[in-house]
Design an enzyme around this catalytic site. Structure first.
Site, short mmCIF file in Angstrom:
data_model
loop_
_atom_site.label_atom_id
_atom_site.label_comp_id
_atom_site.label_asym_id
_atom_site.label_seq_id
_atom_site.Cartn_x
_atom_site.Cartn_y
_atom_site.Cartn_z
N LYS A 205 -7.75 1.06 -1.49
CA LYS A 205 -8.73 2.07 -1.09
C LYS A 205 -9.25 2.75 -2.34
O LYS A 205 -8.48 3.37 -3.09
CB LYS A 205 -8.08 3.08 -0.16
CG LYS A 205 -9.02 4.22 0.22
CD LYS A 205 -8.43 5.10 1.28
CE LYS A 205 -9.34 6.27 1.57
NZ LYS A 205 -8.76 7.19 2.54
N LYS A 258 -11.12 -1.30 1.16
CA LYS A 258 -12.07 -0.27 1.59
C LYS A 258 -12.65 0.44 0.38
O LYS A 258 -11.84 0.83 -0.46
CB LYS A 258 -11.30 0.72 2.47
CG LYS A 258 -12.05 1.98 2.80
CD LYS A 258 -11.16 2.93 3.55
CE LYS A 258 -11.89 4.25 3.66
NZ LYS A 258 -11.02 5.32 4.03
#
Ligand code: PBG
Ligand code: ZN
Length: 335
Positions: A205, A258
């Protein structure tokens, strides 16, 4: 070069112009299906709410009483999974994110409601503290404002377990604290949820500029500082590869990258580093807003660009896609 070779190379392979659509489709290793789509939804603690989110076109915050009307038509069209984000508006936030797993809070109430309404719908829950802490960071803090990792991990594992107990099929920690996958897996196993609740790790992330609309939607912007000390630097491919391997080794059942569009190389890395895991990617709020903005500006048509963006993710190796386009894709895949 021999004439024969030249002839072979000058042939237009099937799938290039002017091939029929079916043979063009066969050029992809994987095609989008409805089962690959996971729809992120925002649940707030006013049970009758349906509040449009201005920066996320067509998306709203929903109260539990509105879930039947909102999700019913989507389930009919083939929606198979959702990921829940709690948006507490009325409750009191504190240093440890107490409202995250409040029995009367939006997430636990929504899990129970959705399980009762749609027993076949797969329910994942984002696990994080930033929506519930008074400082808006994803963990517990030291007095000097830095993250205090050990109690953060303990608290996050407690929240994850409580979502599993409430009936979540999957818990997905998005906090990025070191060691949280191992702790959550341990807590799930020790309490009998090891084989009942999937652990999906937001492994890679990045500290991205693409989370803005989400933070508006969830009211989770940090009150000071930023998340750069616990989210990955956008250029940090090596760190991402290490985080993916670490989470796989700590017991994650699904790995996630992500955002998605600017990080297709990381998706491809994850597919190669952990070929035996399902691989998710999250087309985040800012990507969704960006695709919409381009369409509104006449750069492309929304549908074509949405498909192109997702085809890139599948080509890179994703097997599961979290996207706000899910309701659109359910329609588009039918015609
Ligand atoms: C919370 C969380 C965020 C997103 C998912 N979980 C925001 C953040 O880390 O600031 C972003 C999702 C999106 O932008 O759609 N940790
Ligand atoms: Zn967070």
């Amino acid at each position: 070069m021999s004439t024969i070779l030249r002839d072979i190379f000058s042939v237009n392979p099937p799938g290039r112009l002017p091939a029929p659509p079916l043979s063009r489709q066969w050029q992809s290793k994987r095609q989008l299906t409805k089962s690959m789509l996971m729809y992120p939804i925002f649940i707030t603690d006013d049970p009758n709410a349906s509040q449009l989110i201005p920066t996320l076109p067509g998306q709203s915050r929903w109260g539990v009483n509105k879930l039947e009307g909102f999700l019913g038509p989507l389930v009919k069209k083939g929606l198979q999974s959702v990921i829940l984000f709690g948006v507490p508006m009325k409750c009191v936030k504190d240093h440890r994110g107490t409202p995250a797993d409040d029995e009367q809070g939006p997430v636990i109430q929504a899990i129970k409601k959705i399980r009762a309404l749609f027993p076949d719908l797969y329910i994942a829950c984002d696990v994080c503290l930033c929506e519930y802490t008074d400082h808006g960071h994803c963990g517990l803090l030291h007095d000097d404002g830095t993250i205090n990792t050990a109690p953060s991990v303990e608290r996050i594992a407690e929240v994850a377990l409580n979502y599993a107990k409430a009936g979540a099929h999957c818990v997905a920690p998005s906090d990025m604290m070191d060691g949280r996958i191992k702790s959550i897996k341990r807590a799930l196993i020790d309490n009998g949820y090891g084989n009942k609740c999937t652990l999906m790790a937001y492994s890679a992330k990045f500290a991205s500029s693409l989370y803005g609309p989400f933070r508006d939607a969830a009211g989770s912007a940090p009150s000071f500082g930023n998340r750069k000390c616990y989210q990955l630097p956008p250029a940090g491919r090596g760190l991402a590869r290490r985080a993916i391997q670490r989470d796989a080794a700590e017991g994650a059942d699904i790995l996630m990258v992500k955002p998605a569009m600017p990080y297709l190389d990381i998706i491809a890395d994850a597919a190669q580093l952990a070929p035996d895991h399902p691989l998710a990617c999250y087309q985040v709020s800012g990507e969704f807003a960006m695709v919409h903005a381009g369409a509104a500006a006449g750069v492309y048509t929304l549908r074509d660009m949405a498909f192109e963006s997702v085809d890139g993710m599948l080509r890179a190796g994703a097997t599961l896609i979290l996207t706000y386009f899910t309701p659109d894709f359910l329609d588009w895949l039918d015609n």
